[in-house]
Design an enzyme around this catalytic site. Structure first.
Site, PDB file in Angstrom:
ATOM      1  N   GLY A  53      -1.758   5.056   8.239  1.00  8.75           N
ATOM      2  CA  GLY A  53      -0.649   4.263   7.707  1.00  8.75           C
ATOM      3  C   GLY A  53      -0.738   4.281   6.198  1.00  8.75           C
ATOM      4  N   LYS A  54       0.405   4.302   5.552  1.00 14.39           N
ATOM      5  CA  LYS A  54       0.393   4.294   4.085  1.00 14.39           C
ATOM      6  C   LYS A  54       0.437   2.823   3.648  1.00 14.39           C
ATOM      7  CE  LYS A  54       2.503   7.306   0.613  1.00 14.39           C
ATOM      8  NZ  LYS A  54       1.309   7.756  -0.074  1.00 14.39           N
ATOM      9  N   ILE A  55      -0.715   2.190   3.774  1.00 11.77           N
ATOM     10  CA  ILE A  55      -0.816   0.738   3.610  1.00 11.77           C
ATOM     11  C   ILE A  55      -1.257   0.407   2.184  1.00 11.77           C
ATOM     12  CG2 ILE A  55      -2.068  -1.319   4.407  1.00 11.77           C
ATOM     13  CD1 ILE A  55      -2.251   0.119   7.160  1.00 11.77           C
ATOM     14  N   PHE A  60       4.116   1.768   2.070  1.00  5.43           N
ATOM     15  CA  PHE A  60       5.055   2.467   1.192  1.00  5.43           C
ATOM     16  C   PHE A  60       5.205   3.924   1.595  1.00  5.43           C
ATOM     17  CE2 PHE A  60       2.044   4.680  -1.655  1.00  5.43           C
ATOM     18  CZ  PHE A  60       0.877   3.960  -1.444  1.00  5.43           C
ATOM     19  N   SER A 103       4.040   3.083   9.697  1.00  6.15           N
ATOM     20  CA  SER A 103       3.084   2.313   8.890  1.00  6.15           C
ATOM     21  C   SER A 103       3.408   0.820   8.999  1.00  6.15           C
ATOM     22  CB  SER A 103       3.148   2.737   7.417  1.00  6.15           C
ATOM     23  OG  SER A 103       2.808   4.092   7.270  1.00  6.15           O
TER      24      SER A 103
END
Ligand SMILES: Cc1ncc(COP(=O)(O)O)c(C=O)c1O
Length: 337
Positions: free
Chosen positions: A156-158, A35, A64
């Site tokens: 990463g915006k995981i 996100f 990401s």
């Protein structure tokens, strides 16, 4: 929190009530989503909504997604265009928060990243402050350690890795603090639950390097530029020991959500004077002018939503045909709802 009226979902802007997924959705079960979080800032003098650094946010969003082996049918430009279309439909005349999400949408069982189909959604909703006391946060050093690059890459915006952030934040709040500072496995400082950390000591601002399991914040980069260029500080990216926090002159968190929040106490110890210091105070003032498009030198970071139709020129890949047959857009979009 006010829910949005619309969402960008399956390639088009739809009523929010139509942007729904089933409970078997892979991303919901296994956290296989990524996100972004952006802000739109309303500028009353210009009657304009400015999205702050959308290209940078969408670039990180796509990176990401690559970490999760997602092949998205959108470029940065497509996503910026989709966001503009969404915001022009919502017609916000106030500050808002923007949440793009890409997730594996298959309703299937099986932990994996292959053989799955991603979908993208974007929503935006009115939003003010993320923490109630941006001028005096009391943080604790969490007993939870930051997820490691070799476990779930923090750059990463995981979605799934935010369980790590949630554990740290929830325990900090339960213990009476406002926020958590999370250390790496080796005990060096990483960041807060959803923000980067800066310390200021003797005119030098330090922040953890990108190799210390931080999310490479767009605000972190913004702030580093402003500290260097406008406030004349030296900015160093280097490993930070826990005890350096306690002995800093000033400390602050930065991120799209939290914006710039002075950290005035950590683990019951005052940071510097125990009050917001001059650097953080000046930086906050400058930052809020910059994000609202009030500083000419940084105006290119602010993308206007309502002015000019040029951002609309690019049709989204799966809507090209549909849009070709649509009538011209209503030029009166600037008007209030
Ligand atoms: C873990 C984490 N670190 C840092 C940040 C700050 O990133 P940005 O400045 O790009 O919003 C965020 C933002 O949500 C975050 O979740």
């Amino acid at each position: 929190m006010t829910l949005p009226h619309h969402a960008f979902f399956r390639g088009r802007v739809v009523p929010y009530s139509e942007a729904r997924v089933g409970v078997m959705t892979h991303g919901l079960n296994y956290g296989t989503g990524v996100f972004a979080g952006l802000r739109g800032y309303w500028n009353d003098e210009e009657q304009e909504l400015f999205v702050f650094r959308p290209r940078e946010h969408f670039r990180r969003f796509l990176e990401s997604a690559r970490l999760l082996r997602m092949e998205l049918p959108y470029s940065e430009e497509h996503l910026a265009s989709a966001l503009n279309e969404l915001l022009r439909t919502e017609l916000y005349r106030e500050d808002c928060y923007i949440r793009p999400l890409a997730f594996y949408a298959d309703e299937t069982i099986g932990v994996r990243l292959h053989g799955l189909t991603p979908e993208v959604s974007i929503v935006a909703f009115p939003y003010g402050s993320y923490v109630s006391n941006e001028e005096g946060v009391h943080a604790m050093v969490s007993s939870w350690r930051r997820v490691d690059d070799n476990a779930i890459p923090a750059r990463g915006k995981i979605a799934g890795s935010y369980v790590n952030s949630a554990l740290a934040k929830a325990d900090a709040v339960a213990a009476g603090f406002d926020e958590a500072i999370v250390l790496n496995q080796d005990g060096h400082v990483s960041e807060a639950s959803a923000a980067n950390l800066f310390l200021v000591k003797n005119g030098v601002a330090v922040t953890a390097p990108t190799t210390d399991n931080i999310l490479e914040g767009i605000t972190r980069r913004t702030v580093a530029d402003l500290l260097r260029r406008e406030l004349g500080l030296t900015v160093a990216e280097r490993r930070i020991d826990r005890s350096e926090i306690y002995l800093a002159d000033e400390a602050f968190f930065c991120g799209t959500g939290i914006q710039i929040a002075a950290v005035t106490r950590v683990d019951h110890r005052p940071i510097g004077s125990g009050r917001m210091g001059p650097t953080v105070s000046a930086l906050r003032k400058l930052y809020f002018d910059v994000v609202r498009g009030r500083v000419a030198a940084y105006r290119t970071w602010c993308s206007p939503v309502y002015a000019g139709d040029k951002d609309f020129a690019l049709p989204l890949p799966d809507r090209a045909e549909e849009q070709a047959s649509e009538p011209a857009r209503n030029p009166g979009l600037r008007l209030a709802r």
